[in-house]
Design a protein around this motif. Structure first.
Motif, PDB file in Angstrom:
ATOM      1  N   PRO A   1      47.396   0.600 -11.557  1.00  0.00           N
ATOM      2  CA  PRO A   1      46.901   1.172 -12.858  1.00  0.00           C
ATOM      3  C   PRO A   1      45.586   0.856 -12.883  1.00  0.00           C
ATOM      4  O   PRO A   1      45.070  -0.190 -12.923  1.00  0.00           O
ATOM      5  CB  PRO A   1      47.829   0.466 -13.856  1.00  0.00           C
ATOM      6  N   LEU A   2      44.951   1.840 -13.528  1.00  0.00           N
ATOM      7  CA  LEU A   2      43.443   1.543 -13.999  1.00  0.00           C
ATOM      8  C   LEU A   2      43.101   0.457 -14.940  1.00  0.00           C
ATOM      9  O   LEU A   2      41.913  -0.345 -14.537  1.00  0.00           O
ATOM     10  CB  LEU A   2      43.090   2.918 -14.448  1.00  0.00           C
ATOM     11  N   PRO A   3      43.767   0.361 -16.107  1.00  0.00           N
ATOM     12  CA  PRO A   3      43.266  -1.047 -16.676  1.00  0.00           C
ATOM     13  C   PRO A   3      43.128  -2.327 -15.911  1.00  0.00           C
ATOM     14  O   PRO A   3      42.452  -3.225 -16.299  1.00  0.00           O
ATOM     15  CB  PRO A   3      44.154  -1.007 -17.873  1.00  0.00           C
ATOM     16  N   TRP A   4      44.117  -2.367 -14.885  1.00  0.00           N
ATOM     17  CA  TRP A   4      44.264  -3.499 -14.241  1.00  0.00           C
ATOM     18  C   TRP A   4      43.704  -3.667 -12.628  1.00  0.00           C
ATOM     19  O   TRP A   4      43.856  -4.496 -12.041  1.00  0.00           O
ATOM     20  CB  TRP A   4      46.021  -3.875 -13.973  1.00  0.00           C
ATOM     21  N   SER A   5      42.889  -2.499 -12.526  1.00  0.00           N
ATOM     22  CA  SER A   5      42.268  -2.509 -11.143  1.00  0.00           C
ATOM     23  C   SER A   5      41.094  -3.277 -11.019  1.00  0.00           C
ATOM     24  O   SER A   5      40.367  -3.615 -11.880  1.00  0.00           O
ATOM     25  CB  SER A   5      42.017  -0.914 -10.872  1.00  0.00           C
ATOM     26  N   GLN A   6      40.842  -3.554  -9.477  1.00  0.00           N
ATOM     27  CA  GLN A   6      39.206  -4.286  -9.256  1.00  0.00           C
ATOM     28  C   GLN A   6      38.430  -3.283  -9.533  1.00  0.00           C
ATOM     29  O   GLN A   6      37.179  -3.695  -9.760  1.00  0.00           O
ATOM     30  CB  GLN A   6      39.417  -4.689  -7.929  1.00  0.00           C
ATOM     31  N   PHE A   7      38.511  -2.113  -9.490  1.00  0.00           N
ATOM     32  CA  PHE A   7      37.458  -0.950  -9.769  1.00  0.00           C
ATOM     33  C   PHE A   7      36.888  -1.215 -10.969  1.00  0.00           C
ATOM     34  O   PHE A   7      35.505  -1.260 -11.173  1.00  0.00           O
ATOM     35  CB  PHE A   7      38.048   0.584  -9.407  1.00  0.00           C
ATOM     36  N   ILE A   8      37.623  -1.274 -12.131  1.00  0.00           N
ATOM     37  CA  ILE A   8      37.058  -1.146 -13.279  1.00  0.00           C
ATOM     38  C   ILE A   8      36.217  -2.439 -13.477  1.00  0.00           C
ATOM     39  O   ILE A   8      35.081  -2.565 -14.339  1.00  0.00           O
ATOM     40  CB  ILE A   8      38.107  -0.977 -14.490  1.00  0.00           C
ATOM     41  N   THR A   9      36.718  -3.699 -13.037  1.00  0.00           N
ATOM     42  CA  THR A   9      36.030  -4.725 -13.138  1.00  0.00           C
ATOM     43  C   THR A   9      34.543  -4.821 -12.698  1.00  0.00           C
ATOM     44  O   THR A   9      33.392  -5.134 -13.536  1.00  0.00           O
ATOM     45  CB  THR A   9      36.742  -6.060 -12.579  1.00  0.00           C
ATOM     46  N   ASN A  10      34.728  -4.279 -11.246  1.00  0.00           N
ATOM     47  CA  ASN A  10      33.240  -4.223 -10.745  1.00  0.00           C
ATOM     48  C   ASN A  10      32.435  -2.841 -11.212  1.00  0.00           C
ATOM     49  O   ASN A  10      31.100  -3.246 -11.120  1.00  0.00           O
ATOM     50  CB  ASN A  10      33.575  -3.829  -9.151  1.00  0.00           C
ATOM     51  N   TYR A  11      33.028  -2.235 -11.881  1.00  0.00           N
ATOM     52  CA  TYR A  11      32.493  -1.044 -12.348  1.00  0.00           C
ATOM     53  C   TYR A  11      31.448  -1.306 -13.554  1.00  0.00           C
ATOM     54  O   TYR A  11      30.181  -1.099 -13.796  1.00  0.00           O
ATOM     55  CB  TYR A  11      33.099   0.323 -12.788  1.00  0.00           C
ATOM     56  N   ASN A  12      32.301  -2.381 -14.404  1.00  0.00           N
ATOM     57  CA  ASN A  12      31.668  -2.823 -15.638  1.00  0.00           C
ATOM     58  C   ASN A  12      30.345  -3.721 -15.471  1.00  0.00           C
ATOM     59  O   ASN A  12      29.457  -3.532 -15.996  1.00  0.00           O
ATOM     60  CB  ASN A  12      32.472  -3.466 -16.674  1.00  0.00           C
ATOM     61  N   VAL A  13      30.457  -4.396 -14.350  1.00  0.00           N
ATOM     62  CA  VAL A  13      29.362  -5.458 -13.782  1.00  0.00           C
ATOM     63  C   VAL A  13      28.213  -4.529 -13.481  1.00  0.00           C
ATOM     64  O   VAL A  13      26.853  -4.922 -13.814  1.00  0.00           O
ATOM     65  CB  VAL A  13      29.881  -6.387 -13.017  1.00  0.00           C
ATOM     66  N   VAL A  14      28.384  -3.510 -12.740  1.00  0.00           N
ATOM     67  CA  VAL A  14      27.527  -2.724 -12.041  1.00  0.00           C
ATOM     68  C   VAL A  14      26.650  -1.948 -13.348  1.00  0.00           C
ATOM     69  O   VAL A  14      25.184  -1.780 -13.488  1.00  0.00           O
ATOM     70  CB  VAL A  14      27.760  -1.667 -11.196  1.00  0.00           C
ATOM     71  N   ILE A  15      27.246  -1.413 -14.349  1.00  0.00           N
ATOM     72  CA  ILE A  15      26.653  -0.571 -15.190  1.00  0.00           C
ATOM     73  C   ILE A  15      26.081  -1.288 -16.333  1.00  0.00           C
ATOM     74  O   ILE A  15      24.885  -1.047 -16.902  1.00  0.00           O
ATOM     75  CB  ILE A  15      27.714   0.562 -16.023  1.00  0.00           C
ATOM     76  N   SER A  16      26.418  -2.699 -16.452  1.00  0.00           N
ATOM     77  CA  SER A  16      25.661  -3.470 -17.329  1.00  0.00           C
ATOM     78  C   SER A  16      24.364  -3.888 -16.783  1.00  0.00           C
ATOM     79  O   SER A  16      23.491  -3.796 -17.640  1.00  0.00           O
ATOM     80  CB  SER A  16      26.526  -4.635 -17.563  1.00  0.00           C
ATOM     81  N   VAL A  17      24.422  -4.066 -15.456  1.00  0.00           N
ATOM     82  CA  VAL A  17      23.031  -4.443 -14.793  1.00  0.00           C
ATOM     83  C   VAL A  17      22.250  -3.219 -14.804  1.00  0.00           C
ATOM     84  O   VAL A  17      20.998  -3.357 -15.122  1.00  0.00           O
ATOM     85  CB  VAL A  17      23.388  -5.072 -13.291  1.00  0.00           C
ATOM     86  N   VAL A  18      22.705  -1.865 -14.548  1.00  0.00           N
ATOM     87  CA  VAL A  18      21.693  -0.822 -14.505  1.00  0.00           C
ATOM     88  C   VAL A  18      21.313  -0.690 -15.924  1.00  0.00           C
ATOM     89  O   VAL A  18      20.066  -0.163 -15.968  1.00  0.00           O
ATOM     90  CB  VAL A  18      22.587   0.325 -14.013  1.00  0.00           C
ATOM     91  N   ALA A  19      22.100  -0.618 -16.914  1.00  0.00           N
ATOM     92  CA  ALA A  19      21.524  -0.635 -18.304  1.00  0.00           C
ATOM     93  C   ALA A  19      20.665  -1.437 -18.542  1.00  0.00           C
ATOM     94  O   ALA A  19      19.869  -1.014 -19.580  1.00  0.00           O
ATOM     95  CB  ALA A  19      22.936  -0.610 -19.152  1.00  0.00           C
ATOM     96  N   LEU A  20      20.773  -2.810 -18.336  1.00  0.00           N
ATOM     97  CA  LEU A  20      19.647  -3.637 -18.575  1.00  0.00           C
ATOM     98  C   LEU A  20      18.480  -3.480 -18.063  1.00  0.00           C
ATOM     99  O   LEU A  20      17.341  -3.745 -18.723  1.00  0.00           O
ATOM    100  CB  LEU A  20      20.278  -5.181 -18.225  1.00  0.00           C
ATOM    101  N   PHE A  21      18.475  -2.895 -16.585  1.00  0.00           N
ATOM    102  CA  PHE A  21      17.117  -2.584 -16.078  1.00  0.00           C
ATOM    103  C   PHE A  21      16.391  -1.459 -16.656  1.00  0.00           C
ATOM    104  O   PHE A  21      15.343  -1.436 -16.914  1.00  0.00           O
ATOM    105  CB  PHE A  21      17.630  -2.327 -14.665  1.00  0.00           C
ATOM    106  N   LEU A  22      17.413  -0.366 -17.090  1.00  0.00           N
ATOM    107  CA  LEU A  22      16.796   0.718 -17.840  1.00  0.00           C
ATOM    108  C   LEU A  22      16.129   0.575 -19.067  1.00  0.00           C
ATOM    109  O   LEU A  22      15.256   0.914 -19.607  1.00  0.00           O
ATOM    110  CB  LEU A  22      17.921   1.857 -18.075  1.00  0.00           C
ATOM    111  N   LEU A  23      16.881  -0.700 -19.843  1.00  0.00           N
ATOM    112  CA  LEU A  23      16.095  -1.171 -21.224  1.00  0.00           C
ATOM    113  C   LEU A  23      14.784  -1.703 -20.914  1.00  0.00           C
ATOM    114  O   LEU A  23      13.973  -1.432 -21.766  1.00  0.00           O
ATOM    115  CB  LEU A  23      17.225  -2.091 -21.744  1.00  0.00           C
TER     116      LEU A  23
END
Length: 312
Positions: free
Chosen positions: A79-101
């Motif tokens: 299930p998507l809420p319990w997958s490893q994908f969403i955990t890694n995805y959140n880390v990646v987008i937070s780093v990208v958003a901070l860099f863009l900031l």
């Protein structure tokens, strides 16, 4: 329209410049919080534990279903809420958003972060954070006996009893991660609205300025073609001057001119009489022999010096 004209037509001013600075500060706080929460949860600090806790209470599927799928050679479905994908995805987008900031702040200080550039950037950030929200709130229908049609239980049920006390802290961290994701998505939407608003306001302002400049040019041309009103009421020229505007004829000017003329005439007459008097000298008195006798060095009227013979 050339490239320069197209570039000049792009609005570069923000509608509310100070609001953008405040939004940068708020975004920095949210990004730091998101990066910390996502980084703590990575790779699997509490995700599987919360999944198992929900299964124990019958709120969602069981994590052991993955093992059954492997054992029975069935496709593994996490299930998507319990997958490893969403955990890694959140880390990646937070780093990208901070860099863009950081990039946005530097570009804004250099006056090159225009609304036209901000619009696609924040539209993209809205999209990637909307994906994260959807994944964290996705349903879990992998177990027909224990379906989860809505968002995970730690959002709907809360972190109190009957949740184990050892998992209540992790439950609150998961709730905070979901809340920060929603806040960042809403913040990027505010950026997007301000960008579009600044673009529309800048275009409207340029159109209005263009109309005003066109109207002023037309007025200038009309005034240039219209005859000068003062030319129709120009006074007569004063004698002895060039044009009538520089030396207008007034009673006072006439009196001064007349007085100057009389004074000049009197001076000329006096000079003429003096010249005539100097030219007429008295004729010398000659003696019987035709010679001019000596006179006193100072003449006293018409008296003539008779010589030494005349002395007594």
């Amino acid at each position: 329209m050339g490239i320069k004209d197209c570039y000049a037509a792009i609005p570069r001013q923000w509608k509310f410049p100070k609001v953008i600075i405040y939004l940068f500060g708020i975004e920095l706080l949210f990004e730091i919080a998101a990066l910390a929460l996502y980084g703590i949860a990575q790779p699997d600090l509490y995700r599987t534990r919360l999944w198992q806790e929900g299964s124990d209470h019958g709120w969602n599927s069981n994590p052991n279903s993955i093992i059954y799928d492997y054992a029975n050679y069935r496709p593994v479905h996490t299930p998507l809420p319990w997958s490893q994908f969403i955990t890694n995805y959140n880390v990646v987008i937070s780093v990208v958003a901070l860099f863009l900031l950081l990039c946005k702040a530097i570009m804004y200080i250099c006056h090159i972060f225009h609304p036209l550039l901000s619009t696609p950037v924040h539209a993209s950030l809205i999209a990637i954070y909307a994906i994260s929200i959807h994944a964290q709130a996705a349903p879990d229908m992998s177990d027909p006996d224990h379906p989860q049609p809505g968002v995970p239980w730690y959002i709907t049920k809360g972190c109190g009893a009957p949740v184990k006390p050892s998992l209540q802290g992790y439950c609150k961290q998961a709730q905070a991660s979901f809340a920060v994701t929603i806040l960042l998505c809403a913040l990027f939407f505010v950026y997007f609205v301000l960008s579009v608003w600044s673009l529309l306001a800048g275009s409207a302002l340029r159109t209005r300025n263009r109309k005003l400049s066109t109207a002023s040019e037309e007025d200038a041309e009309a005034q240039a073609q219209r005859p000068w009103e003062m030319a129709q009421v120009m006074p007569p020229a004063t004698p002895g001057t060039t044009g009538g505007l520089k030396s207008p004829l007034t009673p006072r000017t006439t009196a001064f001119n007349t007085l100057s003329g009389k004074m000049g005439a009197g001076k000329e007459e006096k000079k003429t009489k003096m010249g005539k008097g100097k030219g007429k000298g008295k004729e010398a008195v000659r003696g019987p022999d035709g010679k001019v006798p000596l006179r006193h060095h100072i003449s006293m009227g018409d008296e003539v010096y008779a010589g030494p013979s005349g002395r007594s």
